[in-house]
Design an enzyme around this catalytic site. Structure first.
Site, mmCIF file in Angstrom:
data_model
loop_
_atom_site.group_PDB
_atom_site.id
_atom_site.type_symbol
_atom_site.label_atom_id
_atom_site.label_comp_id
_atom_site.label_asym_id
_atom_site.label_seq_id
_atom_site.Cartn_x
_atom_site.Cartn_y
_atom_site.Cartn_z
ATOM 1 N N TYR A 142 0.698 -1.310 -0.210
ATOM 2 C CA TYR A 142 -0.539 0.149 0.248
ATOM 3 C C TYR A 142 0.958 0.997 0.005
ATOM 4 O O TYR A 142 1.907 1.102 0.815
ATOM 5 C CB TYR A 142 -0.312 0.263 0.836
ATOM 6 C CG TYR A 142 -1.707 1.053 1.649
ATOM 7 C CD1 TYR A 142 -2.502 1.106 0.646
ATOM 8 C CD2 TYR A 142 -1.643 1.821 2.300
ATOM 9 C CE1 TYR A 142 -4.094 2.233 0.496
ATOM 10 C CE2 TYR A 142 -2.591 3.301 2.774
ATOM 11 C CZ TYR A 142 -3.323 3.077 1.410
ATOM 12 O OH TYR A 142 -4.425 4.197 2.318
ATOM 13 N N ASP A 237 9.176 3.008 -0.423
ATOM 14 C CA ASP A 237 8.121 3.376 0.379
ATOM 15 C C ASP A 237 8.396 2.931 1.953
ATOM 16 O O ASP A 237 7.579 1.812 2.318
ATOM 17 C CB ASP A 237 7.120 3.353 0.323
ATOM 18 C CG ASP A 237 5.709 3.630 0.885
ATOM 19 O OD1 ASP A 237 5.603 4.222 2.028
ATOM 20 O OD2 ASP A 237 4.186 3.462 0.391
ATOM 21 N N LYS A 265 4.779 8.505 9.064
ATOM 22 C CA LYS A 265 4.273 8.394 10.537
ATOM 23 C C LYS A 265 4.969 8.655 11.916
ATOM 24 O O LYS A 265 4.616 9.762 12.014
ATOM 25 C CB LYS A 265 3.726 6.900 10.656
ATOM 26 C CG LYS A 265 3.106 6.295 9.490
ATOM 27 C CD LYS A 265 2.237 5.298 9.563
ATOM 28 C CE LYS A 265 1.796 4.402 8.225
ATOM 29 N NZ LYS A 265 0.589 4.261 8.918
HETATM 30 N N1 PMP Z 1 2.491 3.954 2.770
HETATM 31 C C1 PMP Z 1 2.499 2.556 3.121
HETATM 32 C C2 PMP Z 1 3.348 2.091 3.470
HETATM 33 C C3 PMP Z 1 1.277 2.923 4.315
HETATM 34 O O1 PMP Z 1 1.637 1.750 5.168
HETATM 35 C C4 PMP Z 1 0.791 4.216 4.255
HETATM 36 C C5 PMP Z 1 -0.606 4.518 5.437
HETATM 37 N N2 PMP Z 1 -0.446 3.677 6.463
HETATM 38 C C6 PMP Z 1 0.897 5.215 2.840
HETATM 39 C C7 PMP Z 1 1.541 5.370 2.029
HETATM 40 C C8 PMP Z 1 -0.051 6.376 2.956
HETATM 41 O O2 PMP Z 1 0.188 7.762 3.863
HETATM 42 P P1 PMP Z 1 -0.942 8.158 5.020
HETATM 43 O O3 PMP Z 1 -2.009 6.786 5.540
HETATM 44 O O4 PMP Z 1 -0.931 9.204 5.819
HETATM 45 O O5 PMP Z 1 -1.754 8.747 3.119
#
Ligand code: PMP
Length: 426
Positions: A142, A237, A265
């Site tokens: 994701y 990511d 995060k």
């Molecule tokens: N990349 C990863 C690996 C994530 O786990 C997440 C959200 N859990 C995101 C991107 C998206 O981040 P956000 O919810 O702050 O938009």
């Protein structure tokens, strides 16, 4: 009627599904969500005054637990000086310097408000730099909810079993090629066929949105080699892994250097703050230094930046990682023992303090294997633990998050609840 139920009823009238992000609604585990009133350290308290050991921890955003005093104070002090200016400030420079110091591949960084924006912007930059359209991503990974990145995404999308989502046009999805995680050969084949059309590979260096799936030996190194060979960029990511598996993230842990890195995060100390960064040669293409547009009214927001700086200062001062690893190890061992003695088949994947539990006797190395685990069993386990005062991620496709505030007491209590529940689940 419980206060949480009353709130959920009101919420559903005015908020789609009653929540502002899908997984919170308990759709994957059934039942109604608890509404949180407050949190402290490793604990949350719901609107009915019940307390739970919390293994969601804002999905990994609060590495030091809820309401850690230094972070709260930094945010409050910053807010008292003004909550947003839309003009540059010293603290942004300090946060950028801190990230550059910590994350090996990052020489320059741009702050955003969410991981979604950061990942979307990193892909835009990769496309601009390579002048190619294609993006290779992995099933079950994701990267936020930008249109082109939702193809076979994990997390909430996995939870709801949607292959993608209505509202994403074919045009937006067309340039995304989805490959199974940990299958280097499949990536190689794609590049042999259409490598000259591929701008980047984007990957969670430890997958954590289909449950936790570690990269197999050589996988990340192989992606590095393939991208280099075909003049494509490699994007890590690290929204989850950044400042969680160590101060230098997964790239430090595995010693593989991506071209671009996405963060979020932990670096925001529990506030809306994320980032993308990489080599200066690439980042200099971002406006206004370069021609790739990217912007945000609240980007580098002073309250979020102050909280992020305080969290990263705690990372320096306290080096929480050995403690987190120790807590994760004893928790995982305790759970495995308890489930094992009741004859419940399970697989626990773990990298440092990042782990998740699958109800299967098979190894879980990719999205298809994660889907084959028994997710109804996870739902039963979730509710048994909730009843016992332990709040787990409400989906078997999510990582469990520990904070530095989870000590022996929280770990022992959790193992005790699992021991008591296990015989009823067998
Ligand atoms: N990349 C990863 C690996 C994530 O786990 C997440 C959200 N859990 C995101 C991107 C998206 O981040 P956000 O919810 O702050 O938009």
């Amino acid at each position: 009627m419980a206060r949480s139920d009353e709130l959920f009823e009101r919420a559903r009238a005015v908020i789609p599904g009653g929540v502002n992000s899908p997984v919170r609604a308990f759709g994957a585990v059934g039942g109604d969500p608890i509404f949180v009133a407050r949190g402290d350290g490793g604990w949350i308290e719901d609107a009915d005054g019940r307390r739970y050991v919390d293994f969601v921890q804002s999905w990994g955003a609060v590495l030091f637990g809820h309401a850690r005093a230094e972070i709260v104070r930094a945010a409050a002090d910053a807010a008292a000086r003004g909550t947003s200016f839309g003009a540059p400030m010293e603290a942004e420079v300090r946060l950028a310097e801190e990230i550059v110091d910590a994350v090996p591949s990052v020489e320059m960084v741009r702050l955003t408000s969410s991981g979604t924006e950061a990942a979307m912007s990193a892909v835009r930059l990769a496309r601009a730099f390579t002048r190619r359209p294609g993006v290779v991503k992995f099933a079950g990974c994701y990267h936020g909810h930008a249109d082109g990145l939702l193809a076979r995404a994990g997390s909430g999308v996995a939870t709801f079993g949607l292959p993608s989502t209505p509202g994403v046009t074919e045009a937006a999805a067309r340039d995304t090629i989805v490959v199974p995680y940990n299958e280097l050969a499949a990536v190689g084949e794609i590049f042999e066929a259409v490598g000259d059309q591929i701008a980047c590979i984007i990957v969670e260096p430890v997958a954590a949105n289909m449950g936790v799936i570690p990269p197999e030996a050589g996988f990340l190194e192989g992606l590095r080699d393939i991208a280099l060979e075909h003049d494509a960029l490699l994007i890590f990511d690290e929204v989850i892994t950044g400042f969680r598996v160590g101060r230098s993230g997964a790239q430090g842990l595995y010693d593989v250097t991506p071209d671009l890195t996405v963060l979020g995060k932990v670096m925001g100390g529990g506030f809306p703050c994320a980032a993308f960064g990489g080599r200066a040669e690439l980042m200099d293409r971002v406006a206004p230094a370069g021609d790739v547009y990217q912007a945000g009214t609240l980007s580098g927001n002073p309250v979020a930046v102050a909280a992020g700086l305080a969290a990263l200062q705690l990372v320096r001062d306290e080096d929480p990682y050995p403690g987190l690893e120790k807590s994760a190890t004893s928790l995982v061992e305790g759970i495995a023992d308890a489930l094992g003695s009741s004859g419940i088949a399970h697989t626990i994947n773990r990298v440092e303090s990042l782990f998740s539990l699958f109800f299967t006797d098979q190894p879980v190395r990719n999205f298809d294997e994660a889907r084959r685990a028994d997710h109804d069993a996870y739902a039963g386990f979730f509710h048994a633990l909730l009843e016992g005062g332990i709040y787990l991620p409400p989906s078997g496709y999510e990582a469990w998050f520990l904070s530095a505030a989870h000590g022996d007491a929280e770990i022992e209590r959790t193992v005790e609840v699992v021991k008591n529940a296990a015989p009823t689940l067998a």
